[in-house]
Design a protein around this motif. Structure first.
Motif, short mmCIF file in Angstrom:
data_model
loop_
_atom_site.label_atom_id
_atom_site.label_comp_id
_atom_site.label_asym_id
_atom_site.label_seq_id
_atom_site.Cartn_x
_atom_site.Cartn_y
_atom_site.Cartn_z
N TYR A 1 5.42 19.19 -25.33
CA TYR A 1 6.24 18.67 -26.42
C TYR A 1 7.75 18.76 -26.15
N PHE B 1 -5.35 18.40 -25.99
CA PHE B 1 -6.59 19.15 -26.09
C PHE B 1 -7.76 18.51 -25.34
N ALA C 1 -4.06 7.72 -28.01
CA ALA C 1 -4.22 9.11 -28.42
C ALA C 1 -2.88 9.68 -28.84
N THR C 2 -2.91 10.63 -29.79
CA THR C 2 -1.67 11.34 -30.11
C THR C 2 -1.44 12.39 -29.03
N LYS C 3 -0.23 12.97 -29.04
CA LYS C 3 0.07 14.02 -28.06
C LYS C 3 -0.92 15.17 -28.16
N LEU C 4 -1.26 15.49 -29.43
CA LEU C 4 -2.18 16.60 -29.65
C LEU C 4 -3.53 16.31 -29.00
N GLU C 5 -4.01 15.06 -29.19
CA GLU C 5 -5.31 14.70 -28.62
C GLU C 5 -5.27 14.69 -27.10
#
Lengths: 318, 294
Positions: free
Chosen positions: A123, A217, A210-214
């Motif tokens: 991030y 993980f 995808a989001t950064k979170l996806e």
């Protein structure tokens, strides 16, 4: 022509002399050149001698100890009373203290360290990372004795004001502080592992929506898992070997208990107590120092080898 | 047949974005957590200790009377220990690194020494204390003098110096040394005149970091047996000594008996942290100022 050959002759003599001179000094140089690597090799062997020294001293005195105390009593005994009339030397209270304090430390350092690693690697902008990372590493540079002071004079009173059952010396406070100490280690090693994941597959995930979170993980963490796990194992090893924080803040109770509000002694703290107590050389207490140190050494060695094995064996290559 | 249901994607989009934002801030909080603790720690230490620091405290002798106690003995002890650790680790560390990087044939022996150094770096410091107690204090019969403490701490930080020196040597580009060979220089001449000067900033940085690690180490010294008693100021490497971290240790332990000892411990920590800060700044300056980029 005549002049030329004369010149050549003179020069030739000079050059020959120079070569001869050079060769004389060379012979000194070649000896020198041969001695240097031998000398340097001797320096390099010092690290091997150190290892042999550690294993030899621990082993010899541990064998002495086990001739006085049966090995089974040592590893299965829940009573540790080195100073009583009928001394008992069960190592389980110390193992228990070590494992519980390390567990508490990892409960703090594991999640927080990993989350910090995710932030720094996925991030944070370059600018933010360049400020935050060195600051975080200051934590790793603070001497452990300072953490011990902090645990004893600040964290313990704070915990006791919230939870009055906690004793003045307890395993909880040093465990937490130890966790804080280990955060930068886990954060930095995990971040290295995540940074090694190539940007192409990260961007592939982002391009699919995808989001950064996806992407973190589902793509980055699975790819960096071996490095992350090995950083955890190294963190545990660090916690097991940590001495001053637990010595100061956890006291020297040798009770076999699982109550984290109470004092527990770790293997390292026992070594400090016994060595500082001027135990006469040759007494069973004195030898127990080495048996406990041997146990500690074997534990941390296994952890370190395991960490290296994991990061090497299960590394994903791209 | 539609592979992607646009309606579904739209419906879930907001939730996914919110989740991302929430996690992002929790990751940031986790990163800041360590820094917050660091701030509290430093604030607490300074708040407790700073008012106790004056010239009498710095230059005075140890005393059981908190108001008269000074730490000159501990400062001198730490200084003498450093006077042992710095040359010992520099010479042996650089020597080992040169051997491993430039002389050793890539093979079993070299790999073995390398693995061994990596393992030594992971051995708990207290185990080195036991080694020091057994070898230097007892077997060589030094007693608990500066030299014994210095040797013990040297062994402890040696892996740090070796690894730093190896990296520094490895980063010297080969065209420099090849030019030197081309001029007819021997291997040792090349190492002495070309490689070591180029690698020196990196080596020094590593050595200073190792030194600051050694300054803060307490556990090995507690095992070697540093007296809590009043001893004369150490005047050399053969004298008995105490050191700054040992003083912090004893005062912290006894702070439950005499409350002011906690302030003395905090004041000593301030001195220790300032010393470490100076050392680390020196390391950073050396790295930034003298580091060549090839």
């Amino acid at each position: 022509m005549a002049l030329n050959s004369k010149l050549a002759k003179e020069n030739n003599v000079q050059v020959r002399e120079m070569i001869e001179q050079k060769q004389k000094s060379r012979s000194f140089l070649t000896i020198f050149e041969k001695i240097i690597p031998i000398l340097l090799f001797l320096f390099a062997t010092l690290s091997i001698i150190t290892t042999i020294g550690i294993i030899y001293t621990l082993l010899i005195e541990t064998i002495h100890f086990f001739s006085a105390v049966p090995i089974w009593d040592f590893f299965s005994g829940t009573n540790l009373k080195p100073l009583s009339q009928n001394p008992e030397f069960g190592v389980l209270p110390l193992l228990n203290g070590t494992i519980i304090s390390s567990l508490i430390a990892m409960l703090v350092a594991g999640p927080i360290g990993l989350m910090a690693a995710i932030y720094l690697s996925e991030y944070a902008s370059d600018k933010v990372r360049r400020i935050l990372k060195p600051l975080l590493e200051v934590l790793a540079g603070i001497p452990t004795i300072v953490y011990g002071f902090f645990a004893f004079t600040f964290v313990t009173p704070v915990i006791r004001s919230i939870w009055p059952d906690v004793a003045a010396t307890n395993i909880l406070s040093p465990g937490i502080v130890m966790g804080v100490m280990i955060i930068p280690m886990i954060a930095s090693l995990s971040e290295d592992a995540m940074n090694a994941v190539p940007n192409s597959i990260r961007e592939g995930a982002l391009a699919m929506g995808a989001t950064k979170l996806e992407s973190t993980f589902k793509i980055v963490i699975p790819a960096a898992l071996s490095g992350i796990i090995s950083s955890f194992v190294l963190g545990i090893s660090r916690a097991i070997g940590e001495t001053m924080i637990v010595t100061i803040a956890s006291g020297s109770s040798k009770n076999f208990t699982f109550d984290i509000t109470q004092s527990m002694q770790t293997m390292t703290a026992y070594i400090v107590e016994v060595a500082g107590g001027e135990a006469p050389a040759g007494s069973t207490i004195y030898y127990s120092l080495y048996a406990v140190a041997m146990t500690l050494f074997v534990f941390t060695l296994i952890m370190n080898l395991l960490a290296r094995y994991i990061s090497r064996k299960f590394r994903e290559e791209y | 047949m539609k592979y992607v249901d646009a309606e579904q994607v739209k419906k879930r989009m907001n939730g996914r974005i919110i989740k991302n934002t929430i996690f992002k801030s929790s990751f940031l909080i986790a990163t800041l957590f360590g820094l917050v603790v660091l701030t509290i720690l430093i604030y607490r230490v300074f708040a407790d200790g700073i008012s106790w620091i004056n010239w009498d405290f710095i230059s005075g002798k140890l005393s059981t009377d908190a108001n008269r106690a000074g730490i000159m003995g501990a400062i001198l002890g730490t200084f003498w220990v450093m006077a042992v650790v710095a040359p010992v680790t520099m010479i042996i560390g650089i020597g080992t690194a040169i051997y491993l990087e430039l002389y050793a044939k890539k093979g079993r022996l070299q790999a073995f020494i390398q693995t061994n150094i990596a393992n030594l770096a992971g051995v708990p410091s207290i185990v080195y204390g036991i080694l020091g107690l057994t070898i230097f204090v007892r077997a060589m019969d030094f007693g608990n003098i500066v030299l014994a403490g210095g040797f013990t701490l040297s062994l402890l930080v040696l892996p740090i110096v070796i690894v730093a020196a190896q990296e520094a040597i490895r980063s010297v580009p080969s065209h420099l040394s090849e030019a030197s060979y081309g001029m007819g220089a021997t291997k040792w001449q090349t190492i002495k005149n070309i490689i070591l000067p180029a690698a020196l900033p990196g080596i020094l940085t590593g050595a200073i970091l190792a030194l600051s690690r050694a300054i803060g180490e307490t556990a090995p010294l507690t095992v070697i047996g540093i007296p809590a008693l009043l001893i004369p100021f150490p005047g050399g490497i053969w004298d008995k000594f105490t050191a700054l971290p040992m003083q912090i240790y004893y005062w912290t332990l006894d702070s439950s008996l005499v409350e002011e000892y906690a302030n003395l411990a905090a004041a000593t920590i301030v001195v220790l942290l300032l010393l470490l800060f100076l050392l680390n700044s020196a390391a950073i300056i050396i790295r930034n100022k003298f580091q060549h980029r090839f």
